[in-house]
Design an enzyme around this catalytic site. Structure first.
Site, PDB file in Angstrom:
ATOM      1  N   LEU A   1       0.815  -1.178   0.177  1.00  0.00           N
ATOM      2  CA  LEU A   1      -0.314   0.089  -0.013  1.00  0.00           C
ATOM      3  C   LEU A   1       0.874   1.056   0.032  1.00  0.00           C
ATOM      4  O   LEU A   1       2.252   1.439   0.616  1.00  0.00           O
ATOM      5  CB  LEU A   1      -0.943  -0.189   1.588  1.00  0.00           C
ATOM      6  CG  LEU A   1      -1.380  -1.244   1.327  1.00  0.00           C
ATOM      7  CD1 LEU A   1      -3.064  -1.530   2.778  1.00  0.00           C
ATOM      8  CD2 LEU A   1      -2.563  -1.461   0.472  1.00  0.00           C
TER       9      LEU A   1
ATOM     10  N   GLU B   1       0.474   6.266  -0.753  1.00  0.00           N
ATOM     11  CA  GLU B   1      -0.877   7.242  -0.031  1.00  0.00           C
ATOM     12  C   GLU B   1      -1.755   6.904  -1.349  1.00  0.00           C
ATOM     13  O   GLU B   1      -2.765   7.302  -1.232  1.00  0.00           O
ATOM     14  CB  GLU B   1      -0.194   8.234   0.091  1.00  0.00           C
ATOM     15  CG  GLU B   1       0.341   8.778   1.030  1.00  0.00           C
ATOM     16  CD  GLU B   1       0.697   9.907   0.369  1.00  0.00           C
ATOM     17  OE1 GLU B   1       1.846  10.774   0.133  1.00  0.00           O
ATOM     18  OE2 GLU B   1      -0.091  11.382   0.746  1.00  0.00           O
TER      19      GLU B   1
ATOM     20  N   HIS C   1      -3.753   4.436  -2.646  1.00  0.00           N
ATOM     21  CA  HIS C   1      -4.322   3.135  -1.806  1.00  0.00           C
ATOM     22  C   HIS C   1      -5.209   3.717  -0.776  1.00  0.00           C
ATOM     23  O   HIS C   1      -6.854   3.565  -0.460  1.00  0.00           O
ATOM     24  CB  HIS C   1      -3.641   2.058  -1.479  1.00  0.00           C
ATOM     25  CG  HIS C   1      -3.108   1.351  -2.500  1.00  0.00           C
ATOM     26  ND1 HIS C   1      -1.231   0.939  -2.719  1.00  0.00           N
ATOM     27  CD2 HIS C   1      -3.714   0.461  -3.563  1.00  0.00           C
ATOM     28  CE1 HIS C   1      -1.476   0.180  -3.893  1.00  0.00           C
ATOM     29  NE2 HIS C   1      -2.413  -0.233  -4.322  1.00  0.00           N
TER      30      HIS C   1
ATOM     31  N   GLN D   1      -8.450   0.221 -17.108  1.00  0.00           N
ATOM     32  CA  GLN D   1      -8.479  -0.842 -15.734  1.00  0.00           C
ATOM     33  C   GLN D   1      -9.933  -0.325 -15.439  1.00  0.00           C
ATOM     34  O   GLN D   1     -10.834  -0.510 -15.615  1.00  0.00           O
ATOM     35  CB  GLN D   1      -7.753  -0.417 -14.555  1.00  0.00           C
ATOM     36  CG  GLN D   1      -8.671  -1.805 -13.724  1.00  0.00           C
ATOM     37  CD  GLN D   1      -7.801  -2.079 -12.420  1.00  0.00           C
ATOM     38  OE1 GLN D   1      -6.764  -2.896 -12.864  1.00  0.00           O
ATOM     39  NE2 GLN D   1      -7.154  -1.063 -11.804  1.00  0.00           N
TER      40      GLN D   1
END
Lengths: 296, 296
Positions: free
Chosen positions: A37, A39, A41, A157
């Site tokens: 992870l 920032e 996320h 995506q």
């Protein structure tokens, strides 16, 4: 902030917890990740925390979206650090299934994205977005979220998932969250740790080139010329090798023309073995402007 | 039995009704159909009625599962009779969307079934089960049922849907309901009305041939020989033309061998323009027996 965070490995346990919360009228926000992870996320969690009663994060490095020779094994992992960051950010339930839990059997059903998947990253990663849609549909069914949070760094995506959700009536809303950047402009990515010190110093050239592209776009320069200028800027100012640069309509990802409301300027650049992506989404109505970046 | 039945054409209206029922703790049973209801469908409703608080039936002749030259236009329709039968059988909500409501846009995302779709009906109807999985996923997302009811007459469809639900964690259970037959043994089908009087008289030969096949199977006759005998029986005793006959493992639909727990003996026969299917599923443990038929 969650005081206690549940760490769950089993689908059945997770579904029991979700169902209990839903029965009691709580809304569920979902942040799917592959872990390591950063920032970016945690910004997704922050958004989820603001708008939902329960925040679920998944960490699953999905083998189905890595092609042969891609970096599935090398993809960085740090479970303990991730759990601690997730808890601090306010995650209530951290779902970390094994591959065996996610893919115990395979009857061969596949989800194939449409033409959106043939351009940008999809052109050099055949099957990648099949794997993304597979895990996304599974996770949506397992977590049953009211809202799901995706970063605009993975803009292709995001476009493909939005289309899938719209066309198949999936029961979650998709929330777009702007790109988070380092101070020098490099988009945050789990892959950044794989850069050498030298490559890390050069990598902000990507955003500089995109900014130059936006200026040229606003001046009315042709798509081809913009793409050439960006390539030249990156090649002349770094050791990066262009994988692609494209200016397309968004979220359709078709050839850009004046009738498109939004355009994406996206590129992928290889620094050594590390492939970095970045993009800018421009509204093309009422004058151009960049809209997918948190200003630093 | 439902005293009032709501007839709903809009996805949004339906979802509002379902969500309200779910919030109040009611379970939802779902019977997807293409209409022109017969006792087979009404048996599905009976099962749904027994085990759920709310019964939803959909009637939608799904263009996505008809190939070029197939009978989409000729597929029989009788909306008023259907609504009256559905209400009588105990349906609470009858969902009858238009094609425009179901498929307003198409971003090209497809769901491709695995090897199960290449045999039996799938061999001569390429793309058919793509269309089935497309509409099934949409309907499951729209209706959000606890339990969904499928007839075993469409045994291949059932096997493919079971696999999809299992591999993608769809949030509904799939309930198998035995084949319902006319007194003379012909499996109930909306297509039976398209038979001429003569064809209708001949059509029970299909079940007779399958019964003969089961006897041969129990005597240990080889798969090839059973398939030949069934073909011969139908060709010699009717004007029907064999489309296929196959004995496979179930629900895998792979070549049958002694390790399979269940076997399916399935065939499709054309009478004039009308293509009829029928099957028998046999448990292969503890001696053989037929298990997917209501005894008449």
């Amino acid at each position: 902030m969650a005081i206690e965070m549940a760490v769950v490995h089993s689908i059945e346990t997770l579904q029991g917890m979700i169902d209990r919360n839903k029965r009691e009228g709580r809304t569920v926000g979902f942040v799917p990740t592959m872990g390591f992870l950063h920032e970016g996320h945690l910004t997704l969690v922050k958004h989820a925390r603001e708008h939902n009663d329960v925040v679920v994060m998944s960490i699953f490095v999905n083998p189905a979206q890595f092609g042969p020779g891609e970096d599935f094994e090398a993809y960085p992992r740090d479970v303990e650090r991730d759990a601690s960051l997730a808890k601090e950010a306010g995650v209530d339930i951290l779902f970390m299934p094994t591959s065996e839990e996610m893919y115990p059997q395979d009857g061969g059903v596949r989800i194939l994205p449409g033409p959106q998947s043939k351009v940008l990253c999809g052109a050099s990663r055949p099957g990648h977005f099949d794997g993304v849609l597979k895990v996304v549909l599974k996770l949506f069914n397992i977590v049953d979220p009211d809202r799901s949070y995706f970063g605009m760094k993975d803009a292709q995506q995001l476009a493909i998932i939005e289309t899938f959700v719209r066309d198949y009536n999936l029961r979650t809303s998709i929330e777009r969250v702007p790109i988070v950047r380092e101070k020098d402009g490099l988009a945050k990515s789990s892959r950044n740790v794989n850069l050498t010190e030298m490559e890390r110093m050069e990598a902000p050239v990507i955003q500089q080139a995109l900014k130059k592209g936006v200026l040229l776009f606003n001046e009315g320069v042709s798509v081809d010329e913009i793409e050439r200028e960006i390539t030249a800027h990156i090649m002349e100012n770094s050791s990066g090798i262009m994988d692609y640069v494209s200016l397309l309509s968004y979220p359709e990802l078709t050839e850009y023309d004046d009738s498109s409301d939004e355009a994406i300027l996206a590129c992928a650049v290889k620094f050594g073995k590390t492939r970095l992506i970045d993009n800018t989404i421009m509204s093309t109505k009422d004058g151009y402007h960049v809209q997918n970046d948190d200003e630093q």
